[in-house]
Design an enzyme around this catalytic site. Structure first.
Site, PDB file in Angstrom:
ATOM      1  N   PHE A  29      -6.500 -38.530  84.405  1.00 33.81           N
ATOM      2  CA  PHE A  29      -5.050 -38.495  84.651  1.00 33.81           C
ATOM      3  C   PHE A  29      -4.335 -37.331  83.961  1.00 33.81           C
ATOM      4  O   PHE A  29      -3.183 -37.489  83.494  1.00 33.81           O
ATOM      5  CB  PHE A  29      -4.411 -39.833  84.239  1.00 33.81           C
ATOM      6  CG  PHE A  29      -5.227 -41.015  84.646  1.00 33.81           C
ATOM      7  CD1 PHE A  29      -5.564 -41.214  85.971  1.00 33.81           C
ATOM      8  CD2 PHE A  29      -5.694 -41.916  83.699  1.00 33.81           C
ATOM      9  CE1 PHE A  29      -6.344 -42.297  86.355  1.00 33.81           C
ATOM     10  CE2 PHE A  29      -6.479 -42.994  84.066  1.00 33.81           C
ATOM     11  CZ  PHE A  29      -6.808 -43.184  85.395  1.00 33.81           C
ATOM     12  N   CYS A  30      -4.982 -36.176  83.872  1.00 30.52           N
ATOM     13  CA  CYS A  30      -4.360 -35.010  83.220  1.00 30.52           C
ATOM     14  C   CYS A  30      -3.881 -35.343  81.811  1.00 30.52           C
ATOM     15  O   CYS A  30      -2.895 -34.759  81.327  1.00 30.52           O
ATOM     16  CB  CYS A  30      -3.206 -34.438  84.051  1.00 30.52           C
ATOM     17  SG  CYS A  30      -3.727 -33.780  85.613  1.00 30.52           S
ATOM     18  N   ALA A  31      -4.552 -36.283  81.201  1.00 28.08           N
ATOM     19  CA  ALA A  31      -4.272 -36.611  79.794  1.00 28.08           C
ATOM     20  C   ALA A  31      -5.647 -36.932  79.206  1.00 28.08           C
ATOM     21  O   ALA A  31      -5.929 -38.059  78.822  1.00 28.08           O
ATOM     22  CB  ALA A  31      -3.314 -37.791  79.693  1.00 28.08           C
TER      23      ALA A  31
ATOM     24  N   HIS B  62      -1.089 -33.211  80.014  1.00 29.58           N
ATOM     25  CA  HIS B  62      -1.374 -31.795  79.785  1.00 29.58           C
ATOM     26  C   HIS B  62      -0.128 -30.918  79.956  1.00 29.58           C
ATOM     27  O   HIS B  62      -0.008 -29.870  79.312  1.00 29.58           O
ATOM     28  CB  HIS B  62      -2.477 -31.310  80.728  1.00 29.58           C
ATOM     29  CG  HIS B  62      -3.799 -31.950  80.435  1.00 29.58           C
ATOM     30  ND1 HIS B  62      -4.888 -31.849  81.264  1.00 29.58           N
ATOM     31  CD2 HIS B  62      -4.209 -32.737  79.398  1.00 29.58           C
ATOM     32  CE1 HIS B  62      -5.908 -32.521  80.749  1.00 29.58           C
ATOM     33  NE2 HIS B  62      -5.517 -33.077  79.627  1.00 29.58           N
TER      34      HIS B  62
END
Ligand code: PLP
Length: 452
Positions: free
Chosen positions: A376-378, A132
Site C-alpha cells: 500500500f505504498c507504505a 511514501h
C-alpha cells in the site's frame, strides 16, 4: 464508444440518503461468464466519481478554455471557475482566510512542493508509518523519522522527544490524518499542540482523512493541508496544498514556465525572470481547470450534504466488515494502535495460507470484488504491522469503503473469503509479471477498449 452496457442507467440507489456515485450500477464480468454488480472495496486507492461532479464537469466542458491569460469570454468563465475553487478548498479544509491554495496533481505533488519550499536548514520530523508520498519527499540530515508508535500517547511522547533534539531554526512536523493501511485516525490535535510548543509548523497529509471526516485546519491547528481529488470522489488529476503562504512565496517556483512568471527579459548572457506571487508561482503551465472544478464540486457536495450521514454509513459498514472478517478462519487484522482506536473505513488483513495477491485475483475474477493487495505504498508501516501481528505473510489485503459501498458488498467479501478458505479457488491462477491472473482469463473488456 459507449459505456451503456457496462453501466446501467443512473440511479442514486446505493443509499438514497448519501450523495450518489456514478459507478453505483457498474457491472463487471466473472470468469464463469456471469456479470455481477461491481463491489468496489478499494475507495482508499481512488474513490468513484460523484454524480454531482459528473454533472458539473459536463456543464463546464463546452466552456473550458485557457485560464488567466485569455481575453475570450470562455477564458474568463474558466478563470472564474478556477479562482472560485480556491475559496471552496480554503473553506473545505477550514483554512485561515490568508492561506494560499496551490492546485497540484495530487497529495504526492502537494507534499513534494512543500518539501521544495522549506527554508534552508528546516528540521523535519515525521513518523516512519507515513505513506511514501509523505515519507520520501523529506530525506537528508535534517530529517528525523520516529519509529512506528504502539499507542497514540507514545506518538505524542516520541514527537516531544524528537523535537527537543532538533537544532534551533525552522521546523516542520508531518502528520497523516488517517492511515491508508489501517484507517486509524492519528491524534492530530495532540501532536499539533506538541509541535506548536516547540515552534514547529505542521503539515497534515489529509489524503485519507478528508474523504471520510470534515477537516478543520484551524481547529486542528495545522499549517498545511494536502489532499487528492481522486480520493474525494472527483477524478481528473487535481489535488491541493492549502496553507501558509510565506515559505511558498520565498521559494523558487516548483516548476519553471508560463503562468509562474510576471516578466521575462533578455539580459544577453542570461534571462531576467520576475516570478509571480503564490499561488501562481507554483502553478506553471496550463492549469487543470476541469480537474480543479471537479475537486471543488466534490468538496462542496460533501460539505453541503453534511458529514453526519456519511460518517454513520461508513461506521456501520466498517463495523459489519470487521465483525464479518473476524469470522474468516485464519484472519489477522493489522493495527497500529489497537482494535479500539478511532478509524476511517479501511481494513487491512491477512488470511493464513492465502497469498494476498492470489486472493485479490480470486475475489475479482470469481466474485466481482475490487480490493487492494501489497504494501500500500507504505512499505515500512505495513511490514512492521505484519510483523507485529505475527503474520508470516510479506504482503496484506486491504478493503476500503466509502460512499459507493453497500451492505451487500461487505457481505459478499466476507462470504467469498470464507468460501475460498473452505473450498479453495474455483479457477486456475498463475503469476504473470508478478501479478496473479486467472488462467485463462475469458472476461471481456468493455467495448470502448476493444472497438476499432
Ligand atoms: N497519503 C496517503 C495517506 C495516501 O493514502 C495516499 C494515497 O494512497 C497519498 C498520500 C498519495 O496520494 P496520491 O497518490 O493521490 O498522490
Amino acid at each position: 464508444m459507449t459505456l451503456a452496457h457496462v453501466v446501467e442507467p443512473r440511479c442514486a440507489d446505493a443509499h438514497p440518503a448519501l450523495p450518489a456515485v456514478t459507478s453505483a450500477r457498474l457491472t463487471v464480468p466473472l470468469v464463469d461468464g456471469r456479470r455481477v454488480p461491481y463491489a468496489n472495496l478499494d475507495h482508499a486507492a481512488s474513490a468513484p466519481c460523484l454524480e454531482a461532479v459528473q454533472d458539473a464537469v459536463n456543464e463546464l466542458l463546452p466552456w473550458y478554455a485557457s485560464v488567466h491569460r485569455g481575453a475570450g469570454f470562455a477564458s474568463r468563465v474558466s478563470t472564474r471557475v478556477y479562482e472560485q475553487a480556491r475559496d471552496t478548498l480554503r473553506a473545505f479544509v477550514g483554512a485561515h482566510r490568508g492561506d494560499t491554495v496551490v492546485f497540484t496533481r495530487n497529495t504526492t505533488d502537494a507534499l513534494n512542493l512543500l518539501a521544495r519550499c522549506l527554508p534552508r536548514g528546516t528540521s523535519v520530523v515525521l513518523f516512519d508509518t507515513e505513506h511514501h508520498a509523505a515519507l520520501l519527499p523529506w530525506r537528508g540530515p535534517n530529517v528525523r523519522r520516529i519509529p512506528t508508535p504502539e499507542r497514540p500517547g507514545d506518538a505524542v511522547v516520541a514527537l516531544e522527544d524528537a523535537l527537543r533534539g532538533c537544532p534551533t531554526g525552522p521546523r516542520l512536523v508531518v502528520i497523516t490524518g488517517a492511515s491508508n493501511v489501517t484507517g486509524e485516525v492519528w491524534p492530530v490535535t495532540r501532536l499539533a499542540e506538541v509541535a506548536r510548543r516547540h515552534g514547529a509548523r505542521i503539515a497534515l497529509d489529509a489524503a485519507q482523512l478528508a474523504p471520510h471526516r470534515p477537516v478543520d485546519a484551524r481547529a486542528l491547528d495545522v499549517d498545511y493541508v494536502a489532499l487528492s481529488g481522486h480520493k474525494l470522489y472527483a477524478p481528473f488529476g487535481a489535488g491541493a496544498l492549502v496553507g501558509r503562504a510565506d515559505w511558498l512565496q520565498a521559494a523558487e517556483p516548483y516548476l519553471s514556465g508560463g503562468g509562474a512568471t510576471r516578466q521575462v527579459v533578455d539580459w544577453g548572457d542570461r534571462l531576467g525572470v520576475s516570478w509571480s506571487a503564490v499561488p501562481e508561482r507554483h502553478e506553471a503551465g496550463s492549469p487543470n481547470v476541469v480537474g480543479v472544478h471537479a475537486l471543488a464540486v466534490a468538496c462542496e457536495t460533501l460539505d453541503r450534504h453534511g458529514w453526519e450521514p456519511i460518517m454513520t454509513h461508513e461506521r456501520l459498514l466498517l463495523d459489519r466488515l470487521r465483525t464479518g472478517l473476524a469470522t474468516v478462519p485464519g484472519y489477522t487484522g493489522l493495527s497500529l494502535f489497537g482494535p479500539d482506536n478511532d478509524r476511517v473505513s479501511v481494513a487491512s488483513f491477512t488470511v493464513t495460507g492465502q497469498d494476498p495477491g492470489r486472493l485479490a485475483a480470486v475475489l475479482s475474477a470469481e466474485h466481482g470484488i475490487g480490493v487492494r493487495d501489497g504494501l500500500f505504498c507504505a512499505h515500512i508501516a505495513t511490514r512492521r504491522l505484519l510483523d507485529r501481528a505475527g503474520s508470516t505473510q510479506q504482503r496484506a489485503l486491504r478493503a476500503s469503503l466509502g460512499l459507493g459501498s453497500t451492505v451487500e458488498h461487505v457481505d459478499r467479501l466476507v462470504a467469498a473469503l470464507r468460501s475460498v478458505v473452505a473450498d479453495g479457488a474455483g479457477w486456475n491462477y498463475r503469476l504473470i509479471d508478478g501479478r496473479w491472473t486467472p488462467d485463462p482469463d475469458p472476461r471481456p473488456l468493455p467495448p470502448f477498449l476493444t472497438a476499432g
